[in-house]
Design a protein around this motif. Structure first.
Motif, PDB file in Angstrom:
ATOM      1  N   ASP A 160       8.759  -3.840   3.698  1.00 16.67           N
ATOM      2  CA  ASP A 160       7.936  -2.715   3.188  1.00 16.67           C
ATOM      3  C   ASP A 160       8.185  -1.396   3.760  1.00 16.67           C
ATOM      4  N   HIS A 206      -4.509  -9.093   6.069  1.00 15.26           N
ATOM      5  CA  HIS A 206      -3.667  -7.604   5.785  1.00 15.26           C
ATOM      6  C   HIS A 206      -2.460  -7.740   6.535  1.00 15.26           C
ATOM      7  N   TYR A 355      -0.147   0.999   6.596  1.00 14.07           N
ATOM      8  CA  TYR A 355      -0.602   0.257   5.716  1.00 14.07           C
ATOM      9  C   TYR A 355      -1.328   0.908   4.223  1.00 14.07           C
ATOM     10  N   GLU A 356      -2.302   1.999   4.545  1.00 15.97           N
ATOM     11  CA  GLU A 356      -2.989   2.763   3.510  1.00 15.97           C
ATOM     12  C   GLU A 356      -1.919   3.257   2.619  1.00 15.97           C
ATOM     13  N   LYS A 359      -0.065   0.983   0.350  1.00 18.34           N
ATOM     14  CA  LYS A 359      -0.971   0.341  -0.933  1.00 18.34           C
ATOM     15  C   LYS A 359      -0.900   1.394  -2.077  1.00 18.34           C
ATOM     16  N   GLU A 360      -0.979   2.760  -1.527  1.00 21.29           N
ATOM     17  CA  GLU A 360      -0.878   3.825  -2.653  1.00 21.29           C
ATOM     18  C   GLU A 360       0.527   3.988  -3.285  1.00 21.29           C
ATOM     19  N   LYS A 362       2.720   1.330  -3.459  1.00 19.83           N
ATOM     20  CA  LYS A 362       2.504   0.099  -4.463  1.00 19.83           C
ATOM     21  C   LYS A 362       2.009   0.317  -5.704  1.00 19.83           C
ATOM     22  N   LYS A 363       0.814   1.120  -5.646  1.00 18.37           N
ATOM     23  CA  LYS A 363       0.230   1.246  -6.834  1.00 18.37           C
ATOM     24  C   LYS A 363       0.939   2.350  -8.032  1.00 18.37           C
TER      25      LYS A 363
END
Length: 370
Positions: A160, A206, A355-356, A359-360, A362-363
């Motif tokens: 990632d 997570h 991590y946060e 997430k964005e 990937k979105k």
């Protein structure tokens, strides 16, 4: 030993020959042909094995061949099918045709067997060739040959977050602190000789995967150093983290500009990947004298980057809020954070920030694919 590129020769099995046979039995006159068909040659399959992370098991073993089909037999008996060959590779393996350079397979995720080469068809026995004018055929088909191909396997690790930085700037130490990986750490350049992966756990199921590669130096795109050889291992990463050493003899501005230039020369797509910046070894500077804050603000001013102070994390600047993520300018860092892997300063906030952000990212990738 870490091996990420090998050349091998693979071939499917040849089909078995059809049989030439005639029925012979007491009291049976003119029994006729009864030669069975040959068996089909074995296929070649690839399968992704998550228990492996290197191509080292191919060293010293260059030829891979599926089994040939067995010949047909009398009494209309079919020959046995050749045994299939299943080649296990780690996730992230690409299969190239050496002659044409064409990418044949990109084995990213775990899957069932993927057919690569089909075995040759078995030959027909003489029973198929009888007719009113030829009641005693004395010939049968030979089996079809298998398919041969010389291929190159290249491994691109799947992670990632990919770390980018000069040698000895603290990348391996960071990986050892935030993840379960145990890379070699020493006070000299090029300690990291091979890529390594680590899983960063944040609790409650997570986690994300972080990749460390050998340090990049100026001229890497021309073959200098070790970093260029392994840059392909971060081509699949969704996010890059530049690790810049504030205690290095090079200024952090110089480090950043050289690294961006080398990435651009290697891959324009990789250079456009979303990224953040970690100013490492903050323990080498004094908080009391305001050295840390001055380094951070001077760096942002030098690069003309307008970021906002993070509301909760000290010595951290972010480009925009999470709600405005769609408007991010990927040519600028999403965040810049001052941290130290030695005393743990800002390491935990860095993990959550990564991590946060992931997430964005990937979105955004999911929305772009729709």
């Amino acid at each position: 030993m870490f091996v990420d590129r090998v050349e091998i020769f693979v071939s499917s099995g040849k089909g078995g020959e059809g049989a030439v046979s005639f029925h012979r039995e007491k009291f049976v006159i003119n029994g006729g042909p009864d030669g069975g068909d040959g068996g089909k040659g074995g296929n070649v399959y690839f399968i992704v094995d998550r228990n492996t992370d290197t191509l080292s098991h191919f060293r010293g073993h260059k030829h891979f061949k599926a089994q040939n089909g067995k010949p047909g037999l009398g009494r209309n008996k079919y020959g046995k099918k050749g045994e299939d060959l299943v080649i296990s590779v780690p996730p992230g393996t690409q299969v190239f045709d050496i002659e044409s350079g064409e990418l044949l397979l990109d084995l990213v995720g775990e899957s069932s067997k993927i057919l690569f080469l089909e075995g040759g068809k078995g030959g027909l026995g003489n029973v198929h060739f009888k007719s009113a004018t030829n009641q005693r055929p004395t010939y049968a088909q030979k089996g079809m040959p298998g398919t041969e191909k010389k291929i190159r396997l290249e491994l691109k690790l799947i992670a990632d977050v990919g770390l980018v930085g000069f040698p000895n700037v603290g990348k391996s130490t960071l990986v050892s602190v935030v993840s379960n990986a145990k890379p070699e750490i020493a006070n000299y350049e090029f300690t990291t000789l091979t890529p390594s992966l680590g899983i960063v756990n944040l609790g409650d199921y997570h986690s994300f995967v972080i990749a460390d590669i050998p340090g990049i130096i100026s001229g890497a795109s021309e073959g200098r150093g070790l970093g260029l050889e392994f840059l392909r291992h971060i081509e699949r990463t969704r996010f890059l983290l530049f690790v810049l050493d504030i205690a290095n003899y090079r200024s952090i501005e110089e480090q950043f500009m050289i690294l961006k230039e080398e990435l651009e020369k290697f891959s324009t797509q990789l250079a456009k990947r979303p990224f953040g910046i970690m100013l490492s070894k903050s323990d080498a500077k004094s908080d009391a004298k305001g050295e840390k804050t001055a380094i951070l603000t001077d760096f942002l001013a030098h690069l003309n980057i307008a970021l906002k102070p993070h509301q909760e994390i000290p010595d951290c600047y972010v480009q925009k809020s999470k709600e405005d993520f769609e408007e991010h300018d990927y040519l600028k860092p999403i965040f810049v954070i001052l941290a130290s892997s030695v005393n743990g300063e800002n390491i935990r906030p860095l993990k959550h920030l990564l991590y946060e952000t992931l997430k964005e990212v990937k979105k955004e990738c999911t929305n772009a694919e729709k």
